[in-house]
Design a protein around this motif. Sequence first.
Motif, PDB file in Angstrom:
ATOM      1  N   GLY A   1      63.924  70.579  62.906  1.00 35.30           N
ATOM      2  CA  GLY A   1      62.544  70.247  63.215  1.00 35.30           C
ATOM      3  C   GLY A   1      62.027  69.232  62.221  1.00 35.30           C
ATOM      4  N   PRO A   2      60.730  69.004  62.222  1.00 31.39           N
ATOM      5  CA  PRO A   2      60.166  68.072  61.252  1.00 31.39           C
ATOM      6  C   PRO A   2      60.444  68.585  59.842  1.00 31.39           C
ATOM      7  CG  PRO A   2      58.436  69.283  62.406  1.00 31.39           C
ATOM      8  CD  PRO A   2      59.733  69.643  63.053  1.00 31.39           C
ATOM      9  N   VAL A   3      60.560  67.656  58.914  1.00 29.52           N
ATOM     10  CA  VAL A   3      60.841  68.034  57.528  1.00 29.52           C
ATOM     11  C   VAL A   3      59.547  68.519  56.889  1.00 29.52           C
ATOM     12  CG1 VAL A   3      61.602  67.221  55.273  1.00 29.52           C
ATOM     13  CG2 VAL A   3      62.702  66.353  57.342  1.00 29.52           C
ATOM     14  N   TYR A   4      59.590  69.728  56.352  1.00 30.72           N
ATOM     15  CA  TYR A   4      58.476  70.249  55.585  1.00 30.72           C
ATOM     16  C   TYR A   4      58.752  69.919  54.131  1.00 30.72           C
ATOM     17  CZ  TYR A   4      56.650  72.632  59.635  1.00 30.72           C
ATOM     18  OH  TYR A   4      56.116  72.902  60.858  1.00 30.72           O
ATOM     19  N   PHE A   5      57.946  69.040  53.566  1.00 30.80           N
ATOM     20  CA  PHE A   5      58.168  68.534  52.215  1.00 30.80           C
ATOM     21  C   PHE A   5      57.284  69.283  51.231  1.00 30.80           C
ATOM     22  CE2 PHE A   5      57.159  65.413  48.833  1.00 30.80           C
ATOM     23  CZ  PHE A   5      58.427  65.352  48.270  1.00 30.80           C
ATOM     24  N   TYR A   6      57.902  69.816  50.200  1.00 29.27           N
ATOM     25  CA  TYR A   6      57.191  70.491  49.131  1.00 29.27           C
ATOM     26  C   TYR A   6      57.272  69.593  47.899  1.00 29.27           C
ATOM     27  CZ  TYR A   6      57.156  74.803  51.880  1.00 29.27           C
ATOM     28  OH  TYR A   6      56.935  75.741  52.849  1.00 29.27           O
ATOM     29  N   PRO A   7      56.198  68.857  47.550  1.00 27.26           N
ATOM     30  CA  PRO A   7      56.252  67.924  46.427  1.00 27.26           C
ATOM     31  C   PRO A   7      56.333  68.614  45.067  1.00 27.26           C
ATOM     32  CG  PRO A   7      54.055  67.974  47.351  1.00 27.26           C
ATOM     33  CD  PRO A   7      54.915  68.838  48.229  1.00 27.26           C
ATOM     34  N   LYS A   8      55.983  69.865  45.004  1.00 29.82           N
ATOM     35  CA  LYS A   8      56.097  70.615  43.747  1.00 29.82           C
ATOM     36  C   LYS A   8      56.638  71.996  44.076  1.00 29.82           C
ATOM     37  CE  LYS A   8      51.391  72.141  44.166  1.00 29.82           C
ATOM     38  NZ  LYS A   8      50.207  72.577  43.656  1.00 29.82           N
ATOM     39  N   VAL A   9      57.159  72.642  43.059  1.00 28.07           N
ATOM     40  CA  VAL A   9      57.716  73.970  43.289  1.00 28.07           C
ATOM     41  C   VAL A   9      56.574  74.939  43.542  1.00 28.07           C
ATOM     42  CG1 VAL A   9      59.005  75.864  42.265  1.00 28.07           C
ATOM     43  CG2 VAL A   9      59.773  73.520  41.940  1.00 28.07           C
ATOM     44  N   GLU A  10      56.602  75.539  44.667  1.00 31.72           N
ATOM     45  CA  GLU A  10      55.637  76.562  45.054  1.00 31.72           C
ATOM     46  C   GLU A  10      56.364  77.490  46.004  1.00 31.72           C
ATOM     47  OE1 GLU A  10      53.297  74.463  48.689  1.00 31.72           O
ATOM     48  OE2 GLU A  10      52.809  73.716  46.714  1.00 31.72           O
ATOM     49  N   PRO A  11      55.827  78.636  46.285  1.00 35.64           N
ATOM     50  CA  PRO A  11      56.535  79.510  47.227  1.00 35.64           C
ATOM     51  C   PRO A  11      56.775  78.799  48.563  1.00 35.64           C
ATOM     52  CG  PRO A  11      54.805  80.723  46.124  1.00 35.64           C
ATOM     53  CD  PRO A  11      54.628  79.273  45.748  1.00 35.64           C
ATOM     54  N   ILE A  12      57.988  78.940  49.048  1.00 36.97           N
ATOM     55  CA  ILE A  12      58.383  78.329  50.316  1.00 36.97           C
ATOM     56  C   ILE A  12      58.346  79.425  51.370  1.00 36.97           C
ATOM     57  CG2 ILE A  12      60.274  77.182  51.531  1.00 36.97           C
ATOM     58  CD1 ILE A  12      61.147  76.198  48.661  1.00 36.97           C
ATOM     59  N   ASP A  13      57.436  79.284  52.331  1.00 39.21           N
ATOM     60  CA  ASP A  13      57.279  80.282  53.384  1.00 39.21           C
ATOM     61  C   ASP A  13      58.203  79.965  54.545  1.00 39.21           C
ATOM     62  OD1 ASP A  13      55.169  81.832  52.190  1.00 39.21           O
ATOM     63  OD2 ASP A  13      53.832  80.142  52.611  1.00 39.21           O
ATOM     64  N   ILE A  14      59.025  80.944  54.941  1.00 39.67           N
ATOM     65  CA  ILE A  14      59.911  80.790  56.085  1.00 39.67           C
ATOM     66  C   ILE A  14      59.724  81.999  56.991  1.00 39.67           C
ATOM     67  CG2 ILE A  14      62.284  80.558  56.889  1.00 39.67           C
ATOM     68  CD1 ILE A  14      62.978  79.282  54.218  1.00 39.67           C
TER      69      ILE A  14
ATOM     70  N   HIS B   1      62.931  72.295  37.341  1.00 38.45           N
ATOM     71  CA  HIS B   1      63.677  73.237  36.513  1.00 38.45           C
ATOM     72  C   HIS B   1      63.082  74.633  36.602  1.00 38.45           C
ATOM     73  CE1 HIS B   1      66.073  69.988  35.008  1.00 38.45           C
ATOM     74  NE2 HIS B   1      64.977  69.302  34.748  1.00 38.45           N
ATOM     75  N   SER B   2      62.250  74.842  37.601  1.00 39.17           N
ATOM     76  CA  SER B   2      61.660  76.158  37.836  1.00 39.17           C
ATOM     77  C   SER B   2      62.442  76.865  38.932  1.00 39.17           C
ATOM     78  CB  SER B   2      60.204  76.018  38.287  1.00 39.17           C
ATOM     79  OG  SER B   2      59.473  75.263  37.361  1.00 39.17           O
ATOM     80  N   PRO B   3      62.431  78.182  38.914  1.00 41.55           N
ATOM     81  CA  PRO B   3      63.095  78.903  40.015  1.00 41.55           C
ATOM     82  C   PRO B   3      62.388  78.627  41.346  1.00 41.55           C
ATOM     83  CG  PRO B   3      62.523  80.390  38.206  1.00 41.55           C
ATOM     84  CD  PRO B   3      61.881  79.072  37.927  1.00 41.55           C
ATOM     85  N   PHE B   4      63.162  78.666  42.409  1.00 42.58           N
ATOM     86  CA  PHE B   4      62.590  78.547  43.743  1.00 42.58           C
ATOM     87  C   PHE B   4      62.174  79.941  44.204  1.00 42.58           C
ATOM     88  CE2 PHE B   4      65.570  74.911  43.770  1.00 42.58           C
ATOM     89  CZ  PHE B   4      64.657  73.904  44.012  1.00 42.58           C
ATOM     90  N   ILE B   5      61.057  80.001  44.892  1.00 43.19           N
ATOM     91  CA  ILE B   5      60.576  81.272  45.436  1.00 43.19           C
ATOM     92  C   ILE B   5      60.484  81.124  46.950  1.00 43.19           C
ATOM     93  CG2 ILE B   5      58.685  82.932  45.499  1.00 43.19           C
ATOM     94  CD1 ILE B   5      57.930  81.895  42.658  1.00 43.19           C
ATOM     95  N   PHE B   6      61.208  81.956  47.657  1.00 41.48           N
ATOM     96  CA  PHE B   6      61.152  81.986  49.114  1.00 41.48           C
ATOM     97  C   PHE B   6      60.370  83.223  49.530  1.00 41.48           C
ATOM     98  CE2 PHE B   6      65.056  79.588  48.357  1.00 41.48           C
ATOM     99  CZ  PHE B   6      64.948  78.557  49.268  1.00 41.48           C
ATOM    100  N   ARG B   7      59.352  83.020  50.377  1.00 44.23           N
ATOM    101  CA  ARG B   7      58.635  84.140  50.988  1.00 44.23           C
ATOM    102  C   ARG B   7      59.114  84.216  52.429  1.00 44.23           C
ATOM    103  NH1 ARG B   7      52.667  83.060  48.633  1.00 44.23           N
ATOM    104  NH2 ARG B   7      52.865  81.354  50.099  1.00 44.23           N
ATOM    105  N   LEU B   8      59.880  85.237  52.731  1.00 44.92           N
ATOM    106  CA  LEU B   8      60.490  85.397  54.050  1.00 44.92           C
ATOM    107  C   LEU B   8      59.728  86.454  54.831  1.00 44.92           C
ATOM    108  CD1 LEU B   8      64.172  85.598  52.787  1.00 44.92           C
ATOM    109  CD2 LEU B   8      62.959  83.553  53.567  1.00 44.92           C
TER     110      LEU B   8
ATOM    111  N   PRO C   1      66.983  77.350  39.648  1.00 52.41           N
ATOM    112  CA  PRO C   1      66.930  75.955  40.110  1.00 52.41           C
ATOM    113  C   PRO C   1      68.276  75.517  40.689  1.00 52.41           C
ATOM    114  CG  PRO C   1      65.933  76.156  37.944  1.00 52.41           C
ATOM    115  CD  PRO C   1      66.559  77.473  38.253  1.00 52.41           C
ATOM    116  N   LEU C   2      68.209  74.703  41.723  1.00 51.60           N
ATOM    117  CA  LEU C   2      69.409  74.212  42.401  1.00 51.60           C
ATOM    118  C   LEU C   2      69.632  72.747  42.076  1.00 51.60           C
ATOM    119  CD1 LEU C   2      68.752  75.814  45.899  1.00 51.60           C
ATOM    120  CD2 LEU C   2      70.399  76.581  44.198  1.00 51.60           C
TER     121      LEU C   2
END
Length: 136
Positions: A33-46, A64-71, A108-109
Amino acid sequence: MRQVNRKGEIQIFVLILLIILILPGCAPRVIPGPVYFYPKVEPIDIELKSFSFQPNHIAILKDHSPFIFRLKNTASIKHNFTLIDSQNKILINADLMPNESTIVNINPLESGNYRFYCNRFLHRSGGMEGMFMVAD
């Protein structure tokens, strides 16, 4: 003693083999789908829906911050969120029951493309997969 119909058994075996080889090609192709761009590290809602992820194409700048996924599983069946790297190493593996939510942290990845999918039987081939891109 009953005679075994070898020719019939072979025909059934060949038919089943053909079905197994052909059906995966008939599965719908997942179109990002369209690319959802996160310009800064914040919780990523999926959202885990019935045979899809929303969003299914995510890009984020490397940090260099951990990624946070909210599923959140909004479907009426059990789903899974599996994130893998380019060598198919599993980075995240989370099962979610219907209407369940969870938060997953990951270190961080490196820059690159990562795939995510549902590992439940036939869910991935039914369209439950996506891409997570990390850019410099």
